[in-house]
Design a protein around this motif. Sequence first.
Motif, mmCIF file in Angstrom:
data_model
loop_
_atom_site.group_PDB
_atom_site.id
_atom_site.type_symbol
_atom_site.label_atom_id
_atom_site.label_comp_id
_atom_site.label_asym_id
_atom_site.label_seq_id
_atom_site.Cartn_x
_atom_site.Cartn_y
_atom_site.Cartn_z
ATOM 1 N N ARG A 1 12.901 7.367 5.135
ATOM 2 C CA ARG A 1 11.945 7.089 6.195
ATOM 3 C C ARG A 1 12.243 7.944 7.424
ATOM 4 O O ARG A 1 13.376 8.394 7.626
ATOM 5 N N VAL B 1 7.792 5.387 8.847
ATOM 6 C CA VAL B 1 7.176 5.322 7.526
ATOM 7 C C VAL B 1 7.952 6.227 6.583
ATOM 8 O O VAL B 1 8.760 7.055 7.016
ATOM 9 N N THR B 2 7.712 6.069 5.286
ATOM 10 C CA THR B 2 8.381 6.935 4.319
ATOM 11 C C THR B 2 7.936 8.376 4.529
ATOM 12 O O THR B 2 6.776 8.650 4.833
ATOM 13 N N HIS C 1 1.428 6.151 -2.919
ATOM 14 C CA HIS C 1 2.168 7.399 -2.995
ATOM 15 C C HIS C 1 3.248 7.419 -4.067
ATOM 16 O O HIS C 1 3.861 8.470 -4.285
ATOM 17 N N ALA D 1 0.016 0.425 5.745
ATOM 18 C CA ALA D 1 0.627 1.651 6.262
ATOM 19 C C ALA D 1 -0.414 2.714 6.585
ATOM 20 O O ALA D 1 -0.209 3.532 7.481
ATOM 21 N N ASP D 2 -1.535 2.730 5.873
ATOM 22 C CA ASP D 2 -2.558 3.733 6.154
ATOM 23 C C ASP D 2 -3.213 3.483 7.511
ATOM 24 O O ASP D 2 -3.543 4.434 8.229
ATOM 25 N N TYR E 1 0.815 -1.209 0.000
ATOM 26 C CA TYR E 1 0.000 0.000 0.000
ATOM 27 C C TYR E 1 0.851 1.263 0.000
ATOM 28 O O TYR E 1 0.601 2.197 -0.757
ATOM 29 N N GLU E 2 1.848 1.299 0.865
ATOM 30 C CA GLU E 2 2.644 2.512 1.024
ATOM 31 C C GLU E 2 3.273 2.941 -0.294
ATOM 32 O O GLU E 2 3.245 4.113 -0.662
ATOM 33 N N HIS F 1 -0.026 -6.457 0.578
ATOM 34 C CA HIS F 1 1.306 -6.532 1.183
ATOM 35 C C HIS F 1 1.989 -7.870 0.922
ATOM 36 O O HIS F 1 3.208 -7.962 0.930
ATOM 37 N N PHE G 1 4.816 9.909 2.920
ATOM 38 C CA PHE G 1 3.520 9.400 3.369
ATOM 39 C C PHE G 1 2.898 10.300 4.428
ATOM 40 O O PHE G 1 1.681 10.271 4.639
#
Length: 300
Positions: A164, A239-240, A104, A223-224, A99-100, A128, A243
């Motif tokens: 990150r 997290v990145t 994005h 990640a959300d 997802y991450e 994932h 994000f």
Amino acid sequence: MDWRDWELFCEVVQHGGFSAAARVLGHPKSSLSAAVQRLEANLGLRLIERTTRHLRLTDAGQTIYQRVRPLFAALHDTHGEALAMSSAISGTLRIKSPYELGAHHAGPVAIELMRYYPDLAIRIDVEHEIVSPVAENYDIVFAMLEQPLPSTGIVIRKVSSLERGLYAAPALLEKLGEPRTLEELARLPMLIGPHDAPWALTTPAGVTEHLTVQKARLVSSNADIRLQAALAGLGVLRVTASFTDAAVAAGLLRRILTDHRCEPLNIHALLPARQFVPAKVRCFLDALDVHARGDRVEGA
């Protein structure tokens, strides 16, 4: 003789059932069932024993699958290599991404490329779990470095490293105190992914230390979901950086331990092993590299 029925029979067996094959292929389950029934009627053989819980091949079905499946695999490889010889950016590009990365990075790149190439269609499955692009019929499967990667029938290519950081809600920091060291950080609740290795952080002195998470308040591959928990003040999020841009700008999250450097998120592309890489795959990976550098994606 309809060879498509033979191929769909192989797809049903490969994916372990009609429902799973229908999800991967994007076909109605009923059409796959009809194809197998036609094939059985034409051959005069029962190929699959159907139950409410699982699919089981008959002896005849097992023999036919073992002989026919390699033929279709070779045919698809030849077709892909033939398309790769062309410079045309067209057809359907099938991608699987966490997802991450998908939300994005891969998603924005896909949108830009579809603007430039009207004959290109893109399917992005955001999950994932890491799968083989060969077994699941993807052109690209994106994977994080921390996870075990398949090792057969594929090419693994590093495509980018994403910055990150560590983030927490101001309310959490006011309640528990803002950490200044890794020891203080370790006392805070964490929001982690199920495959997280110990968090590697480089200190201002240039020493890399590893933080084993002791107090995981939330474990999720999405990640959300972890971001939402961080916004609610439930723990520290790694997290990145891209994000959390909006949340940081709005004052909803704060980056912590800014004098420490997190290990970047290394992204790998898993590609089917073949002599030629299709033009649509090359184009997407090149555009993703441009996007990761912060430049605007341009057409060929």
